[in-house]
Design a protein around this motif. Structure first.
Motif, mmCIF file in Angstrom:
data_model
loop_
_atom_site.group_PDB
_atom_site.id
_atom_site.type_symbol
_atom_site.label_atom_id
_atom_site.label_comp_id
_atom_site.label_asym_id
_atom_site.label_seq_id
_atom_site.Cartn_x
_atom_site.Cartn_y
_atom_site.Cartn_z
ATOM 1 N N PHE A 70 0.860 -1.184 0.000
ATOM 2 C CA PHE A 70 0.000 0.000 0.000
ATOM 3 C C PHE A 70 0.893 1.229 0.000
ATOM 4 N N ILE A 71 0.770 2.050 -1.032
ATOM 5 C CA ILE A 71 1.599 3.242 -1.179
ATOM 6 C C ILE A 71 0.687 4.458 -1.062
ATOM 7 N N GLU A 72 0.788 5.166 0.051
ATOM 8 C CA GLU A 72 -0.050 6.337 0.287
ATOM 9 C C GLU A 72 0.514 7.540 -0.451
ATOM 10 N N VAL A 73 -0.377 8.296 -1.094
ATOM 11 C CA VAL A 73 0.020 9.486 -1.838
ATOM 12 C C VAL A 73 -0.818 10.665 -1.338
ATOM 13 N N LYS A 74 -0.137 11.736 -0.916
ATOM 14 C CA LYS A 74 -0.817 12.956 -0.465
ATOM 15 C C LYS A 74 -0.389 14.108 -1.355
ATOM 16 N N CYS A 75 -1.380 14.762 -1.982
ATOM 17 C CA CYS A 75 -1.097 15.893 -2.867
ATOM 18 C C CYS A 75 -1.686 17.166 -2.260
ATOM 19 N N THR A 76 -0.937 18.274 -2.368
ATOM 20 C CA THR A 76 -1.404 19.543 -1.809
ATOM 21 C C THR A 76 -2.299 20.298 -2.785
ATOM 22 N N ASN A 77 -2.172 20.048 -4.065
ATOM 23 C CA ASN A 77 -3.003 20.698 -5.083
ATOM 24 C C ASN A 77 -3.803 19.642 -5.812
ATOM 25 N N ASP A 78 -4.803 20.097 -6.561
ATOM 26 C CA ASP A 78 -5.562 19.156 -7.377
ATOM 27 C C ASP A 78 -4.648 18.547 -8.426
ATOM 28 N N ALA A 79 -4.705 17.265 -8.550
ATOM 29 C CA ALA A 79 -3.896 16.562 -9.545
ATOM 30 C C ALA A 79 -4.776 16.198 -10.737
ATOM 31 N N PRO A 80 -4.194 16.133 -11.913
ATOM 32 C CA PRO A 80 -4.967 15.723 -13.093
ATOM 33 C C PRO A 80 -5.533 14.314 -12.932
ATOM 34 N N ASN A 81 -6.452 13.965 -13.814
ATOM 35 C CA ASN A 81 -7.118 12.660 -13.720
ATOM 36 C C ASN A 81 -6.251 11.498 -14.149
ATOM 37 N N ASN A 82 -5.306 11.707 -15.048
ATOM 38 C CA ASN A 82 -4.486 10.608 -15.560
ATOM 39 C C ASN A 82 -3.216 10.452 -14.737
ATOM 40 N N TRP A 83 -3.154 9.373 -13.988
ATOM 41 C CA TRP A 83 -2.006 9.091 -13.129
ATOM 42 C C TRP A 83 -1.266 7.886 -13.692
ATOM 43 N N TYR A 84 0.054 7.942 -13.613
ATOM 44 C CA TYR A 84 0.883 6.848 -14.098
ATOM 45 C C TYR A 84 1.871 6.454 -13.006
ATOM 46 N N LEU A 85 2.031 5.175 -12.836
ATOM 47 C CA LEU A 85 2.969 4.629 -11.856
ATOM 48 C C LEU A 85 4.223 4.198 -12.603
ATOM 49 N N PHE A 86 5.362 4.462 -12.008
ATOM 50 C CA PHE A 86 6.640 4.119 -12.634
ATOM 51 C C PHE A 86 7.538 3.529 -11.562
ATOM 52 N N LEU A 87 7.944 2.282 -11.723
ATOM 53 C CA LEU A 87 8.899 1.646 -10.812
ATOM 54 C C LEU A 87 10.241 1.620 -11.518
ATOM 55 N N GLU A 88 11.205 2.291 -10.926
ATOM 56 C CA GLU A 88 12.532 2.399 -11.533
ATOM 57 C C GLU A 88 13.502 1.515 -10.768
ATOM 58 N N GLY A 89 14.218 0.680 -11.466
ATOM 59 C CA GLY A 89 15.179 -0.196 -10.816
ATOM 60 C C GLY A 89 16.038 -0.927 -11.837
ATOM 61 N N GLU A 90 16.979 -1.694 -11.322
ATOM 62 C CA GLU A 90 17.903 -2.435 -12.188
ATOM 63 C C GLU A 90 17.242 -3.717 -12.682
ATOM 64 N N GLN A 91 17.330 -3.933 -13.986
ATOM 65 C CA GLN A 91 16.785 -5.129 -14.629
ATOM 66 C C GLN A 91 17.917 -6.109 -14.887
ATOM 67 N N TRP A 92 17.545 -7.391 -15.061
ATOM 68 C CA TRP A 92 18.553 -8.385 -15.426
ATOM 69 C C TRP A 92 19.091 -8.083 -16.815
ATOM 70 N N GLU A 93 18.197 -7.802 -17.731
ATOM 71 C CA GLU A 93 18.535 -7.458 -19.120
ATOM 72 C C GLU A 93 17.485 -6.458 -19.580
ATOM 73 N N PRO A 94 17.775 -5.688 -20.640
ATOM 74 C CA PRO A 94 16.781 -4.721 -21.119
ATOM 75 C C PRO A 94 15.432 -5.351 -21.471
ATOM 76 N N SER A 95 15.436 -6.575 -21.943
ATOM 77 C CA SER A 95 14.180 -7.219 -22.346
ATOM 78 C C SER A 95 13.453 -7.877 -21.164
ATOM 79 N N ILE A 96 14.111 -8.016 -20.036
ATOM 80 C CA ILE A 96 13.493 -8.645 -18.864
ATOM 81 C C ILE A 96 13.152 -7.539 -17.875
ATOM 82 N N LYS A 97 11.902 -7.066 -17.908
ATOM 83 C CA LYS A 97 11.486 -5.893 -17.149
ATOM 84 C C LYS A 97 10.980 -6.249 -15.753
ATOM 85 N N VAL A 98 11.834 -6.950 -15.006
ATOM 86 C CA VAL A 98 11.565 -7.278 -13.612
ATOM 87 C C VAL A 98 12.767 -6.818 -12.793
ATOM 88 N N LEU A 99 12.584 -6.645 -11.501
ATOM 89 C CA LEU A 99 13.631 -6.106 -10.643
ATOM 90 C C LEU A 99 14.696 -7.152 -10.321
#
Length: 162
Positions: A70-99
């Protein structure tokens, strides 16, 4: 004469226009557009503890323990309707998109609901805006053998708005 008078007036108007233009100056506009200001998980690290029940024999079948995060997000201003999640980390290979983990052939796979959440890709999020719910499961790379023992992995959670 009438034509000369009109020519004089036209010349006078042109001179006035040229004069006005000669006195013009540039206007510099500097703008800093800000998006909503949000804090993820109160600024604290998110830890996932899979416990002691991860069996190396279950990792290639996708039946390893799946933990909900559970990742809590608190915004001080109104946020747009379209939200995108991005998990950034090291992959085994460029084609293997797991951590990638510290243990050879072991990865962490992330999900939103039952849908795979690829690492290092923006993924549209349709759930509640104040609480992102994702899950994670350790898995081996293909059918590769994973030796028993502890492991670690690190990723960064980012949220984008459009």
């Amino acid at each position: 004469m009438c034509g000369l008078s009109l020519l004089k007036n036209t010349a006078l108007i042109l001179l006035c226009l040229i004069s006005v233009y000669a006195n013009a100056s540039k206007i510099n506009v500097n703008v800093n557009v800000l998006g909503p200001s949000c804090i993820i998980n109160d600024g604290n690290a998110i830890e996932i503890d899979f416990g002691d029940d991860v069996l190396s024999t279950n990792l290639s079948t996708g039946s390893g323990p799946k933990k909900t995060i559970f990742i809590e997000v608190k915004c001080t201003n109104d946020a747009p309707n379209n939200w995108y999640l991005f998990l950034e980390g090291e992959q085994w290979e460029p084609s293997i998109k797991v951590l990638k983990t510290s243990k050879e052939n072991l990865s962490i796979v992330f999900f939103t609901g039952s849908e795979w959440l690829p690492l290092n890709e923006k993924k549209y999020y349709s759930g509640p805006r104040s609480l992102f719910i994702i899950s994670a499961r350790p898995e081996s790379i293909g059918s590769a053998k994973v030796e028993p023992g502890p492991f670690t992995a690190f990723a960064t959670v980012k949220i984008f708005f459009e």
